[in-house]
Write a protein that holds these residues in place. Structure first.
Motif, PDB file in Angstrom:
ATOM      1  N   ILE A   1       2.346  -6.680  -4.971  1.00 35.19           N
ATOM      2  CA  ILE A   1       2.546  -5.506  -4.114  1.00 35.19           C
ATOM      3  C   ILE A   1       1.821  -5.667  -2.777  1.00 35.19           C
ATOM      4  O   ILE A   1       2.376  -5.400  -1.721  1.00 35.19           O
ATOM      5  CB  ILE A   1       2.054  -4.219  -4.822  1.00 35.19           C
ATOM      6  CG1 ILE A   1       2.947  -3.908  -6.031  1.00 35.19           C
ATOM      7  CG2 ILE A   1       2.044  -3.030  -3.864  1.00 35.19           C
ATOM      8  CD1 ILE A   1       2.401  -2.842  -6.944  1.00 35.19           C
ATOM      9  N   PHE A   2       0.574  -6.105  -2.836  1.00 40.36           N
ATOM     10  CA  PHE A   2      -0.234  -6.207  -1.615  1.00 40.36           C
ATOM     11  C   PHE A   2      -0.252  -7.607  -1.007  1.00 40.36           C
ATOM     12  O   PHE A   2      -0.901  -7.833   0.014  1.00 40.36           O
ATOM     13  CB  PHE A   2      -1.681  -5.776  -1.917  1.00 40.36           C
ATOM     14  CG  PHE A   2      -1.808  -4.341  -2.345  1.00 40.36           C
ATOM     15  CD1 PHE A   2      -1.575  -3.306  -1.455  1.00 40.36           C
ATOM     16  CD2 PHE A   2      -2.159  -4.016  -3.649  1.00 40.36           C
ATOM     17  CE1 PHE A   2      -1.693  -1.986  -1.844  1.00 40.36           C
ATOM     18  CE2 PHE A   2      -2.273  -2.693  -4.049  1.00 40.36           C
ATOM     19  CZ  PHE A   2      -2.037  -1.682  -3.141  1.00 40.36           C
TER      20      PHE A   2
ATOM     21  N   VAL B   1      -7.553  -1.674  -7.129  1.00 45.51           N
ATOM     22  CA  VAL B   1      -6.736  -0.473  -6.905  1.00 45.51           C
ATOM     23  C   VAL B   1      -5.769  -0.273  -8.073  1.00 45.51           C
ATOM     24  O   VAL B   1      -5.621   0.828  -8.605  1.00 45.51           O
ATOM     25  CB  VAL B   1      -5.927  -0.586  -5.581  1.00 45.51           C
ATOM     26  CG1 VAL B   1      -5.006   0.629  -5.418  1.00 45.51           C
ATOM     27  CG2 VAL B   1      -6.858  -0.694  -4.389  1.00 45.51           C
ATOM     28  N   ILE B   2      -5.127  -1.385  -8.476  1.00 45.18           N
ATOM     29  CA  ILE B   2      -4.178  -1.322  -9.598  1.00 45.18           C
ATOM     30  C   ILE B   2      -4.910  -0.951 -10.888  1.00 45.18           C
ATOM     31  O   ILE B   2      -4.423  -0.153 -11.692  1.00 45.18           O
ATOM     32  CB  ILE B   2      -3.443  -2.676  -9.775  1.00 45.18           C
ATOM     33  CG1 ILE B   2      -2.765  -3.105  -8.469  1.00 45.18           C
ATOM     34  CG2 ILE B   2      -2.421  -2.588 -10.894  1.00 45.18           C
ATOM     35  CD1 ILE B   2      -1.675  -2.189  -7.983  1.00 45.18           C
ATOM     36  N   ALA B   3      -6.093  -1.516 -11.073  1.00 44.75           N
ATOM     37  CA  ALA B   3      -6.894  -1.234 -12.280  1.00 44.75           C
ATOM     38  C   ALA B   3      -7.294   0.244 -12.315  1.00 44.75           C
ATOM     39  O   ALA B   3      -7.182   0.908 -13.354  1.00 44.75           O
ATOM     40  CB  ALA B   3      -8.137  -2.122 -12.304  1.00 44.75           C
ATOM     41  N   THR B   4      -7.748   0.771 -11.175  1.00 45.08           N
ATOM     42  CA  THR B   4      -8.135   2.186 -11.096  1.00 45.08           C
ATOM     43  C   THR B   4      -6.937   3.085 -11.349  1.00 45.08           C
ATOM     44  O   THR B   4      -7.034   4.102 -12.038  1.00 45.08           O
ATOM     45  CB  THR B   4      -8.738   2.504  -9.708  1.00 45.08           C
ATOM     46  OG1 THR B   4      -9.773   1.572  -9.415  1.00 45.08           O
ATOM     47  CG2 THR B   4      -9.306   3.921  -9.665  1.00 45.08           C
ATOM     48  N   PHE B   5      -5.796   2.692 -10.790  1.00 48.61           N
ATOM     49  CA  PHE B   5      -4.562   3.460 -10.996  1.00 48.61           C
ATOM     50  C   PHE B   5      -4.226   3.513 -12.487  1.00 48.61           C
ATOM     51  O   PHE B   5      -3.853   4.564 -13.011  1.00 48.61           O
ATOM     52  CB  PHE B   5      -3.415   2.828 -10.214  1.00 48.61           C
ATOM     53  CG  PHE B   5      -2.093   3.502 -10.429  1.00 48.61           C
ATOM     54  CD1 PHE B   5      -1.872   4.786  -9.960  1.00 48.61           C
ATOM     55  CD2 PHE B   5      -1.069   2.871 -11.119  1.00 48.61           C
ATOM     56  CE1 PHE B   5      -0.660   5.431 -10.163  1.00 48.61           C
ATOM     57  CE2 PHE B   5       0.146   3.497 -11.321  1.00 48.61           C
ATOM     58  CZ  PHE B   5       0.352   4.780 -10.840  1.00 48.61           C
ATOM     59  N   GLY B   6      -4.375   2.374 -13.165  1.00 49.56           N
ATOM     60  CA  GLY B   6      -4.106   2.324 -14.603  1.00 49.56           C
ATOM     61  C   GLY B   6      -5.012   3.252 -15.393  1.00 49.56           C
ATOM     62  O   GLY B   6      -4.582   3.941 -16.324  1.00 49.56           O
TER      63      GLY B   6
ATOM     64  N   MET C   1       9.939  -3.182  -1.959  1.00 49.61           N
ATOM     65  CA  MET C   1       8.998  -4.308  -1.806  1.00 49.61           C
ATOM     66  C   MET C   1       9.715  -5.559  -1.319  1.00 49.61           C
ATOM     67  O   MET C   1       9.207  -6.292  -0.471  1.00 49.61           O
ATOM     68  CB  MET C   1       8.277  -4.580  -3.138  1.00 49.61           C
ATOM     69  CG  MET C   1       7.155  -3.612  -3.427  1.00 49.61           C
ATOM     70  SD  MET C   1       6.142  -4.119  -4.836  1.00 49.61           S
ATOM     71  CE  MET C   1       7.197  -3.683  -6.198  1.00 49.61           C
ATOM     72  N   PHE C   2      10.915  -5.784  -1.852  1.00 47.87           N
ATOM     73  CA  PHE C   2      11.698  -6.946  -1.426  1.00 47.87           C
ATOM     74  C   PHE C   2      12.038  -6.856   0.059  1.00 47.87           C
ATOM     75  O   PHE C   2      11.878  -7.825   0.811  1.00 47.87           O
ATOM     76  CB  PHE C   2      12.988  -7.042  -2.253  1.00 47.87           C
ATOM     77  CG  PHE C   2      13.964  -8.056  -1.711  1.00 47.87           C
ATOM     78  CD1 PHE C   2      13.750  -9.419  -1.886  1.00 47.87           C
ATOM     79  CD2 PHE C   2      15.088  -7.644  -0.998  1.00 47.87           C
ATOM     80  CE1 PHE C   2      14.639 -10.359  -1.366  1.00 47.87           C
ATOM     81  CE2 PHE C   2      15.984  -8.564  -0.475  1.00 47.87           C
ATOM     82  CZ  PHE C   2      15.754  -9.933  -0.660  1.00 47.87           C
ATOM     83  N   LEU C   3      12.507  -5.670   0.497  1.00 48.84           N
ATOM     84  CA  LEU C   3      12.875  -5.489   1.903  1.00 48.84           C
ATOM     85  C   LEU C   3      11.651  -5.586   2.814  1.00 48.84           C
ATOM     86  O   LEU C   3      11.730  -6.143   3.910  1.00 48.84           O
ATOM     87  CB  LEU C   3      13.582  -4.142   2.097  1.00 48.84           C
ATOM     88  CG  LEU C   3      15.007  -4.054   1.538  1.00 48.84           C
ATOM     89  CD1 LEU C   3      15.551  -2.639   1.682  1.00 48.84           C
ATOM     90  CD2 LEU C   3      15.939  -5.046   2.240  1.00 48.84           C
TER      91      LEU C   3
END
Length: 283
Positions: A2-3, A11-16, A128-130
């Motif tokens: 993503i980043f 960030v991903i861990a906190t989101f989880g 994300m692809f675009l």
């Protein structure tokens, strides 16, 4: 992925770790809607949004980009705490959570879940692809400009899409007569499309000031992107008004067919138009 960096793994861990807040909040908001407590639903949403914006603003001020990301992740807990505060006043008992599961009803609901999952997976992956495509063929700065215009669209369209979610969807579900259903859809189109067009009109003519308030002078270069974006928004609201019929009636095959056609056309047209016309082409 993503980043495009390992720097923001936390960030991903906190989101989880905080995802339960967002999930339960969606459940509580659904209860408010299901019991037709639209006033409570609105109050909770507004208060939650206020706390979210405040938290994101404070963390961004002190910790810049990392603070902004953390604020977005933690803000879901704010809304959850507001929801649970109002849930205590509802004719609802937490013992309902321990009641026996009705698997026949769950099986029916799985169609709705599957439709939601497909959209939830496809939409961010396509974006994300675009983003990656634009960055690779132009710059991340251009990605930021394009995303800024999209965020403005999201912000004002939520007014109309909330009406569709809280009013249209439940009403579509209750109507069993096809003639009556068509009448309801056209009636809503006659109300929502002019509303979306009016909002788009004001956004277009106030775009200079909106950019300065929401972003900065650096983003004034996005002004040419607004015209086609706003025209597309009006059609988007019209399509959402109709598409909710397929979801409300669990027309899985029709919904999936449209989702595939829309996704493929969106990606192909975005790439072609971007190659010919740059960022304006994306909109």
């Amino acid at each position: 992925y993503i980043f495009q960096s390992y720097e923001y793994r936390w960030v991903i861990a906190t989101f989880g770790l905080t995802l339960f807040g967002h999930t339960l909040n969606q459940l509580f908001l659904s209860i408010f809607k299901g019991l037709n407590y639209i006033k409570t639903y609105s109050i909770v949403t507004i208060i939650g949004a206020f706390f979210s914006v405040t938290l994101i603003g404070v963390l961004t001020f002190f910790y810049s980009t990392k603070g902004a990301l953390l604020g977005f992740v933690l803000s879901q807990l704010c809304v959850f705490l507001v929801s649970i505060r109002y849930l205590k006043k509802m004719p609802f008992q937490f013992s309902y959570f321990s009641s026996k599961m009705d698997y026949s009803e769950l099986k029916k609901l799985m169609l709705f879940a599957l439709m939601a999952i497909i959209t939830a997976v496809i939409s961010p992956l396509v974006e994300m692809f675009l983003r990656s495509y634009v960055a690779a063929n132009s710059s991340w700065g251009d990605v930021g400009y394009w995303q800024a215009v999209l965020r403005v669209s999201d912000a004002y369209l939520i007014v109309v899409s909330t009406i569709i979610a809280t009013y249209a969807f439940p009403k579509y579900s209750r109507i069993t007569n096809n003639k009556e259903l068509k009448k309801e859809v056209f009636s809503l189109l006659a109300k929502l499309v002019p509303l979306a067009a009016t909002l788009a009109f004001f956004i277009f003519f106030l775009k200079h000031y909106i950019i300065l308030v929401l972003f900065s002078e650096n983003f004034l270069v996005t002004k040419p992107l607004f015209l086609f974006q706003l025209i597309g928004d009006v059609f988007k609201i019209a399509s959402l008004t109709i598409a909710n019929v397929y979801v409300a009636k669990a027309l899985f095959r029709v919904y999936i067919t449209f989702e595939i056609v829309f996704t493929l056309s969106y990606v192909v047209l975005s790439i072609l138009c971007f190659n010919f016309y740059g960022l304006v082409g994306l909109t």
